[in-house]
Scaffold this motif. Structure first.
Motif, PDB file in Angstrom:
ATOM      1  N   LYS A   1       9.298  37.618 -42.066  1.00 36.97           N
ATOM      2  CA  LYS A   1      10.042  36.984 -40.986  1.00 36.97           C
ATOM      3  C   LYS A   1      11.467  37.521 -40.942  1.00 36.97           C
ATOM      4  O   LYS A   1      12.143  37.596 -41.973  1.00 36.97           O
ATOM      5  N   VAL A   2      11.916  37.899 -39.741  1.00 36.48           N
ATOM      6  CA  VAL A   2      13.312  38.301 -39.558  1.00 36.48           C
ATOM      7  C   VAL A   2      14.125  37.050 -39.288  1.00 36.48           C
ATOM      8  O   VAL A   2      13.930  36.369 -38.277  1.00 36.48           O
ATOM      9  N   THR A   3      15.029  36.721 -40.201  1.00 43.29           N
ATOM     10  CA  THR A   3      15.865  35.525 -40.052  1.00 43.29           C
ATOM     11  C   THR A   3      17.325  35.949 -40.030  1.00 43.29           C
ATOM     12  O   THR A   3      17.762  36.744 -40.875  1.00 43.29           O
ATOM     13  N   LEU A   4      18.066  35.422 -39.080  1.00 34.20           N
ATOM     14  CA  LEU A   4      19.415  35.915 -38.796  1.00 34.20           C
ATOM     15  C   LEU A   4      20.484  34.859 -39.067  1.00 34.20           C
ATOM     16  O   LEU A   4      20.256  33.665 -38.852  1.00 34.20           O
ATOM     17  N   ASP A   5      21.637  35.335 -39.524  1.00 30.32           N
ATOM     18  CA  ASP A   5      22.798  34.490 -39.786  1.00 30.32           C
ATOM     19  C   ASP A   5      24.005  35.105 -39.091  1.00 30.32           C
ATOM     20  O   ASP A   5      24.148  36.329 -39.049  1.00 30.32           O
ATOM     21  N   ALA A   6      24.912  34.263 -38.592  1.00 33.59           N
ATOM     22  CA  ALA A   6      26.127  34.781 -37.965  1.00 33.59           C
ATOM     23  C   ALA A   6      27.186  33.698 -37.889  1.00 33.59           C
ATOM     24  O   ALA A   6      26.877  32.500 -37.850  1.00 33.59           O
ATOM     25  N   CYS A   7      28.453  34.130 -37.849  1.00 37.53           N
ATOM     26  CA  CYS A   7      29.540  33.192 -37.582  1.00 37.53           C
ATOM     27  C   CYS A   7      30.657  33.908 -36.849  1.00 37.53           C
ATOM     28  O   CYS A   7      30.756  35.134 -36.847  1.00 37.53           O
ATOM     29  N   ILE A   8      31.503  33.107 -36.207  1.00 33.99           N
ATOM     30  CA  ILE A   8      32.626  33.627 -35.429  1.00 33.99           C
ATOM     31  C   ILE A   8      33.785  32.655 -35.568  1.00 33.99           C
ATOM     32  O   ILE A   8      33.572  31.442 -35.731  1.00 33.99           O
ATOM     33  N   MET A   9      35.010  33.170 -35.538  1.00 37.09           N
ATOM     34  CA  MET A   9      36.189  32.318 -35.731  1.00 37.09           C
ATOM     35  C   MET A   9      37.338  32.868 -34.917  1.00 37.09           C
ATOM     36  O   MET A   9      37.576  34.080 -34.890  1.00 37.09           O
ATOM     37  N   ASP A  10      38.090  31.980 -34.230  1.00 32.14           N
ATOM     38  CA  ASP A  10      39.173  32.441 -33.371  1.00 32.14           C
ATOM     39  C   ASP A  10      40.537  32.125 -33.961  1.00 32.14           C
ATOM     40  O   ASP A  10      40.657  31.660 -35.102  1.00 32.14           O
ATOM     41  N   GLU A  11      41.571  32.357 -33.155  1.00 33.65           N
ATOM     42  CA  GLU A  11      42.940  32.216 -33.635  1.00 33.65           C
ATOM     43  C   GLU A  11      43.377  30.766 -33.788  1.00 33.65           C
ATOM     44  O   GLU A  11      44.430  30.492 -34.382  1.00 33.65           O
ATOM     45  N   HIS A  12      42.600  29.829 -33.273  1.00 35.81           N
ATOM     46  CA  HIS A  12      42.944  28.412 -33.348  1.00 35.81           C
ATOM     47  C   HIS A  12      42.168  27.669 -34.434  1.00 35.81           C
ATOM     48  O   HIS A  12      42.155  26.438 -34.446  1.00 35.81           O
ATOM     49  N   MET A  13      41.507  28.395 -35.311  1.00 40.14           N
ATOM     50  CA  MET A  13      40.664  27.850 -36.370  1.00 40.14           C
ATOM     51  C   MET A  13      39.383  27.226 -35.832  1.00 40.14           C
ATOM     52  O   MET A  13      38.690  26.507 -36.543  1.00 40.14           O
ATOM     53  N   ASN A  14      39.074  27.488 -34.565  1.00 39.78           N
ATOM     54  CA  ASN A  14      37.767  27.109 -34.051  1.00 39.78           C
ATOM     55  C   ASN A  14      36.732  28.069 -34.619  1.00 39.78           C
ATOM     56  O   ASN A  14      36.990  29.271 -34.747  1.00 39.78           O
ATOM     57  N   CYS A  15      35.556  27.551 -34.956  1.00 35.88           N
ATOM     58  CA  CYS A  15      34.537  28.424 -35.520  1.00 35.88           C
ATOM     59  C   CYS A  15      33.145  27.883 -35.200  1.00 35.88           C
ATOM     60  O   CYS A  15      32.966  26.688 -34.972  1.00 35.88           O
ATOM     61  N   GLY A  16      32.187  28.800 -35.176  1.00 36.44           N
ATOM     62  CA  GLY A  16      30.807  28.443 -34.934  1.00 36.44           C
ATOM     63  C   GLY A  16      29.896  29.313 -35.757  1.00 36.44           C
ATOM     64  O   GLY A  16      30.245  30.447 -36.101  1.00 36.44           O
ATOM     65  N   SER A  17      28.711  28.785 -36.073  1.00 39.54           N
ATOM     66  CA  SER A  17      27.836  29.483 -37.001  1.00 39.54           C
ATOM     67  C   SER A  17      26.385  29.108 -36.757  1.00 39.54           C
ATOM     68  O   SER A  17      26.086  27.979 -36.342  1.00 39.54           O
TER      69      SER A  17
END
Length: 321
Positions: free
Chosen positions: A90-106
């Motif tokens: 199974k191909v299982t994926l992970d990712a995250c992103i973070m901006d200049e305001h300390m907002n982040c998602g994952s």
């Protein structure tokens, strides 16, 4: 005469100014815009990010656009479509992103969606949460218009079937890149970062590494700098490695010095560090960058006004240490 209270106020203010000095890049010209990313597949990724930055765009948009390139490239075997599967195929994926305001998602343990970085951004922007995982992440992606796809290519399937017979351990290094991490500083002087991966080849089903974990595989502090990681994710998780690198920059270390100190700390804790790969890439508020790792073989890509370059990171065990 100044009172003791006035003295304490002045001391506190001086301390605050001292902590802020690295962020303000006092006496230095800021090198912006600029984007840096891990491994040679960061070269085409950086070009996509550069199109955004060079047009005056936001760093957040740049890093998302950049890492989407290897996510969609089946030749990049450890990111997105075409990535190595886990031991169950199974191909299982992970990712995250973070901006200049300390907002982040994952997102973590996401299956069937080609661009986990874009799902992570929507987690940041459209939910009250930071992370969604597994089936919940998949359902959220579908609700946002993403299309479910088969991510296991014929080439990756063949490699997995060979592995089933041999059961060889895969080293995470230049021969088996484990991620792409990207950091950008835009023309407005703001930082953002992104990290995306299909994880370690033939990992246990359900394993999640450092790449989707804020502070471990990625961290951004717009006052100071940003860092991303490569190598054995479990070690970055145990040390909250990217947060450590940023804090070392806050204390005055250059990006390369901060990466080196973080690697050396991990090496001291491990003792038998020679059998592992751990590496960090950092970018500070002044647009200065640097990297450091345990094993030789780690390289990183840089794109700025002067052009594009691929640089061999300095290493604890390499000749360029």
């Amino acid at each position: 005469m100044a009172s003791r209270r006035d003295f304490l106020k002045l001391s506190s203010l001086a301390s605050m100014i001292g902590l802020a000095a690295p962020a303000m890049a006092l006496g230095r010209k800021v090198n912006k815009p600029i984007v840096v990313s891990t491994w040679e597949h960061g070269m085409p990724a950086n070009e996509a990010a550069w199109q955004v930055l060079n047009a005056g765009g936001r760093a957040l948009d740049a890093v998302e656009a950049g890492v989407r390139v290897p996510e969609a490239d089946p030749k990049v075997r450890t990111v997105g479509y075409g990535g190595y599967p886990d031991r169950d195929g199974k191909v299982t994926l992970d990712a995250c992103i973070m901006d200049e305001h300390m907002n982040c998602g994952s997102v973590a343990f996401l299956q069937g969606i080609k661009h986990p970085i874009s799902v992570a951004r929507l987690v940041m922007e459209k939910t009250p949460h930071v992370m969604l995982v597994g089936e919940g992440a998949r359902q959220f992606a579908l609700s946002q218009g993403f299309v479910e796809e088969e991510l296991l290519t014929a080439e990756a399937r063949a490699d997995w079937q060979r592995w089933l017979k041999e059961q060889t351990v895969q080293t995470i290094n230049i021969e088996n890149h484990d991620t792409i991490g990207m950091l950008a500083l835009d023309a407005n002087g703001n930082l953002s970062g992104a990290c995306t991966t299909s994880g370690a080849a033939y990992k246990m089903h359900g394993r999640v590494g450092d790449s989707p974990l804020i502070g471990a595989g990625l961290y951004v502090d717009n006052d100071v700098g940003a860092a991303t990681a490569t190598g054995m994710g479990e070690l970055m998780i145990k040390t909250v490695g990217c947060h450590l690198v940023v804090e070392l920059m806050r204390q005055g270390a250059s990006p390369e010095e901060a990466c080196q100190q973080a690697v050396q700390r991990i090496a001291r804790k491990l003792g038998d560090y020679a059998q592992f790969q751990v590496g960090f890439l950092a970018l500070n508020k002044a647009g200065e960058y640097g990297a450091y790792c345990i094993q030789s073989g780690f390289n990183y890509a840089v794109r700025q006004q002067s052009g594009a370059t691929l640089i061999d990171g300095k290493s604890l065990l390499g000749s360029n240490a």
